[in-house]
Design a protein around this motif. Structure first.
Motif, PDB file in Angstrom:
ATOM      1  N   ASN A 207      40.742  43.392  18.590  1.00 41.76           N
ATOM      2  CA  ASN A 207      41.905  42.759  19.208  1.00 41.76           C
ATOM      3  C   ASN A 207      42.064  43.220  20.658  1.00 41.76           C
ATOM      4  N   PRO A 208      42.128  42.272  21.624  1.00 41.67           N
ATOM      5  CA  PRO A 208      42.243  42.671  23.034  1.00 41.67           C
ATOM      6  C   PRO A 208      43.494  43.495  23.326  1.00 41.67           C
ATOM      7  N   LEU A 209      44.602  43.187  22.654  1.00 40.79           N
ATOM      8  CA  LEU A 209      45.834  43.953  22.896  1.00 40.79           C
ATOM      9  C   LEU A 209      45.668  45.400  22.430  1.00 40.79           C
ATOM     10  N   ARG A 210      44.962  45.585  21.320  1.00 41.21           N
ATOM     11  CA  ARG A 210      44.699  46.946  20.858  1.00 41.21           C
ATOM     12  C   ARG A 210      43.817  47.676  21.872  1.00 41.21           C
ATOM     13  N   GLN A 211      42.817  46.979  22.401  1.00 39.97           N
ATOM     14  CA  GLN A 211      41.965  47.594  23.410  1.00 39.97           C
ATOM     15  C   GLN A 211      42.752  47.955  24.666  1.00 39.97           C
ATOM     16  N   LEU A 212      43.733  47.116  25.003  1.00 40.42           N
ATOM     17  CA  LEU A 212      44.570  47.407  26.160  1.00 40.42           C
ATOM     18  C   LEU A 212      45.392  48.670  25.920  1.00 40.42           C
ATOM     19  N   ARG A 213      45.924  48.832  24.704  1.00 37.25           N
ATOM     20  CA  ARG A 213      46.696  50.037  24.375  1.00 37.25           C
ATOM     21  C   ARG A 213      45.798  51.272  24.383  1.00 37.25           C
ATOM     22  N   GLU A 214      44.563  51.124  23.897  1.00 41.53           N
ATOM     23  CA  GLU A 214      43.628  52.248  23.923  1.00 41.53           C
ATOM     24  C   GLU A 214      43.326  52.672  25.365  1.00 41.53           C
ATOM     25  N   GLY A 215      43.169  51.692  26.238  1.00 39.25           N
ATOM     26  CA  GLY A 215      42.947  52.003  27.641  1.00 39.25           C
ATOM     27  C   GLY A 215      44.128  52.727  28.261  1.00 39.25           C
ATOM     28  N   TRP A 216      45.343  52.321  27.867  1.00 34.51           N
ATOM     29  CA  TRP A 216      46.552  52.988  28.375  1.00 34.51           C
ATOM     30  C   TRP A 216      46.612  54.440  27.904  1.00 34.51           C
ATOM     31  N   ARG A 217      46.221  54.692  26.641  1.00 38.25           N
ATOM     32  CA  ARG A 217      46.219  56.070  26.149  1.00 38.25           C
ATOM     33  C   ARG A 217      45.232  56.928  26.935  1.00 38.25           C
ATOM     34  N   GLU A 343      32.902  53.218  27.251  1.00 39.24           N
ATOM     35  CA  GLU A 343      33.429  51.996  26.641  1.00 39.24           C
ATOM     36  C   GLU A 343      34.861  51.694  27.062  1.00 39.24           C
ATOM     37  N   SER A 344      35.520  52.654  27.759  1.00 37.69           N
ATOM     38  CA  SER A 344      36.908  52.458  28.191  1.00 37.69           C
ATOM     39  C   SER A 344      37.068  52.426  29.699  1.00 37.69           C
ATOM     40  N   ILE A 345      35.990  52.650  30.446  1.00 37.03           N
ATOM     41  CA  ILE A 345      36.156  52.911  31.872  1.00 37.03           C
ATOM     42  C   ILE A 345      36.675  51.701  32.645  1.00 37.03           C
ATOM     43  N   SER A 346      36.282  50.488  32.257  1.00 36.66           N
ATOM     44  CA  SER A 346      36.788  49.320  32.987  1.00 36.66           C
ATOM     45  C   SER A 346      38.281  49.140  32.757  1.00 36.66           C
ATOM     46  N   ARG A 347      38.739  49.409  31.523  1.00 37.51           N
ATOM     47  CA  ARG A 347      40.186  49.308  31.267  1.00 37.51           C
ATOM     48  C   ARG A 347      40.956  50.382  32.019  1.00 37.51           C
ATOM     49  N   VAL A 348      40.449  51.612  32.014  1.00 43.33           N
ATOM     50  CA  VAL A 348      41.120  52.675  32.766  1.00 43.33           C
ATOM     51  C   VAL A 348      41.096  52.352  34.258  1.00 43.33           C
ATOM     52  N   SER A 349      39.977  51.807  34.742  1.00 44.59           N
ATOM     53  CA  SER A 349      39.903  51.400  36.152  1.00 44.59           C
ATOM     54  C   SER A 349      40.913  50.311  36.469  1.00 44.59           C
TER      55      SER A 349
END
Length: 420
Positions: A207-217, A343-349
């Motif tokens: 789920n993209p929203l879950r991935q977004l929350r993981e990036g926020w964490r 696997e999270s670097i683009s979201r954190v970026s």
């Protein structure tokens, strides 16, 4: 002369060399844009600082709004494809503005629409670029890789600013915007040749929203990261207003126009070349602390412009600014690539970019009214003071001051890099 081992390794890394070419060409197009856009719009019938502010807000606001979406996309799908899409959108946006200027039909709403397309492209390309570097370069060579990318970008910026300013003076902003669009298309040809690496990506079925929350964490768990991002948020608001609106207005009415403003921006680009050259070998043990210290003079160019100091002194301040910004950029990217899971670097970026840029449109939107309410010189001085104070406040963070550089071993597997 024997090249350093890290340089030889990067030269032998064909995907990285291809990325370097694509990134350099894209930055060349980006360098043409500011001078051409600013002075092209200011010279339109009936246009003023408020018109320029509106178009710049239309460019930067979509980039901020869609940045998180771009981060999720760049962690789910091949980052080379995401970059290619962004380059095509940049070519479309800037090329459309150039054609409008050449045809003499440039309504503000249509300028804003084209600028918004170009701005949205940044929401895709920035997270994808930060994520693709660990895919292509072993960690032991990443600071050098980031520095070489910075070197290419700074060289392109210098060439673009000088030649872009000349094109604006000789034939107008429209042709400069068309040239900018064509360089994005050329960048896309190199990006087509990049490998479609998938091993470092997050699960596209999740789920993209879950991935977004993981990036926020991942983002909020690192104090050094979010403190520096808050600092850049305020500083960018001030610098967007100062360099996007106040500076061109002063240059147009007091310093001689686009040629002088291009020269000042070129001085910053020369400083950036010096900065990335230093970054090739300087590896501070506390990179984020050192990076914050070198950008303490960030508000000096605005202060000097506001005080109507001689142009050579202002150019020197822009030169020093370029050194600090590039050192910060190389150390920042290298630290993120070492500290954040691939696997999270683009979201954190994307959270990094969102936080750093989110107040930029506010600064641009307020620049026009501030010019009317306070005058352009007091507004420049205020922007310079606030920029410097934010860097000082960031130094209060213990985590930012204490974070030390990592030097883990890495191995290369079939052209894809993984931590050993």
């Amino acid at each position: 002369m024997t090249l350093p081992e890290s340089t030889r390794a990067l030269i032998a890394n064909r995907p990285f060399v291809t990325l370097l070419a694509a990134r350099t060409l894209a930055m060349l197009g980006m360098a043409f844009s500011p001078v051409a856009l600013a002075f092209g719009i200011l010279r339109l019938p009936g246009a003023d600082a408020g018109t320029l502010s509106l178009v710049l807000v239309a460019q930067t606001a979509p980039m901020v709004v869609f940045m998180l979406v771009g981060g999720v996309i760049a962690d789910r799908y091949p980052r080379a494809v995401v970059m290619l899409t962004g380059q095509a959108m940049s070519a479309l946006g800037w090329g459309s503005i150039g054609l409008m200027m050449l045809l003499g039909y440039a309504p503000v709403w249509l300028l804003c629409l084209a600028a918004a397309v170009a701005g949205t492209a940044g929401a895709a390309t920035y997270p994808a670029l930060n994520g693709i570097i660990p895919d292509l370069v072993p960690q032991a060579h990443r600071q050098q890789a980031n520095a070489w990318l910075g070197m290419g970008a700074s060289t392109a910026r210098l060439v673009g600013l000088v030649s872009g300013g000349a094109v604006v003076v000789l034939v107008g902003g429209g042709w400069a915007m068309v040239v900018a669009a064509s360089t994005y298309l050329a960048a896309g040809l190199f990006t087509l040749a990049l490998p479609r690496v998938k091993g470092s990506l997050a699960d596209a079925a999740e789920n993209p929203l879950r991935q977004l929350r993981e990036g926020w964490r991942e983002f909020r768990s690192r104090q050094w990261l979010w403190v520096a991002v808050l600092q850049w948020s305020v500083m960018n608001m001030m610098l967007q207003a100062a360099h996007g609106v106040f500076g061109p207005v002063v240059a147009e009415h007091e310093l001689g126009g686009a040629g002088v403003w291009s020269m000042l921006l070129a001085a910053e680009a020369v400083g950036a070349l010096v900065g990335v050259t230093i970054a090739l070998t300087w590896k501070p043990q506390r990179p984020i602390l050192t990076a914050t210290l070198v950008i303490l003079p960030s508000g000096v160019p605005a202060l000097l412009l506001g005080a109507s100091t001689p142009v050579p002194l202002i150019a020197l301040a822009f030169f020093v600014l370029g050194i600090g910004f590039e050192l910060f950029g190389v150390w920042w990217l290298t630290t993120m690539q070492a500290e954040v899971p691939p696997e999270s670097i683009s979201r954190v970026s994307s959270y990094d970019a969102l936080g750093s840029l989110m107040l930029g449109p506010v600064g641009l939107a307020l620049a026009g009214p501030a010019t009317v309410a306070f005058g352009v010189h007091p507004a420049l001085i205020g922007a310079g003071v606030i920029s410097t104070l934010t860097a000082l406040l960031a130094l209060l963070s213990p985590d930012l001051r204490r974070l030390r550089a990592r030097h883990p071993a890495t191995v290369e597997v079939s052209g894809v890099v993984a931590a050993a």
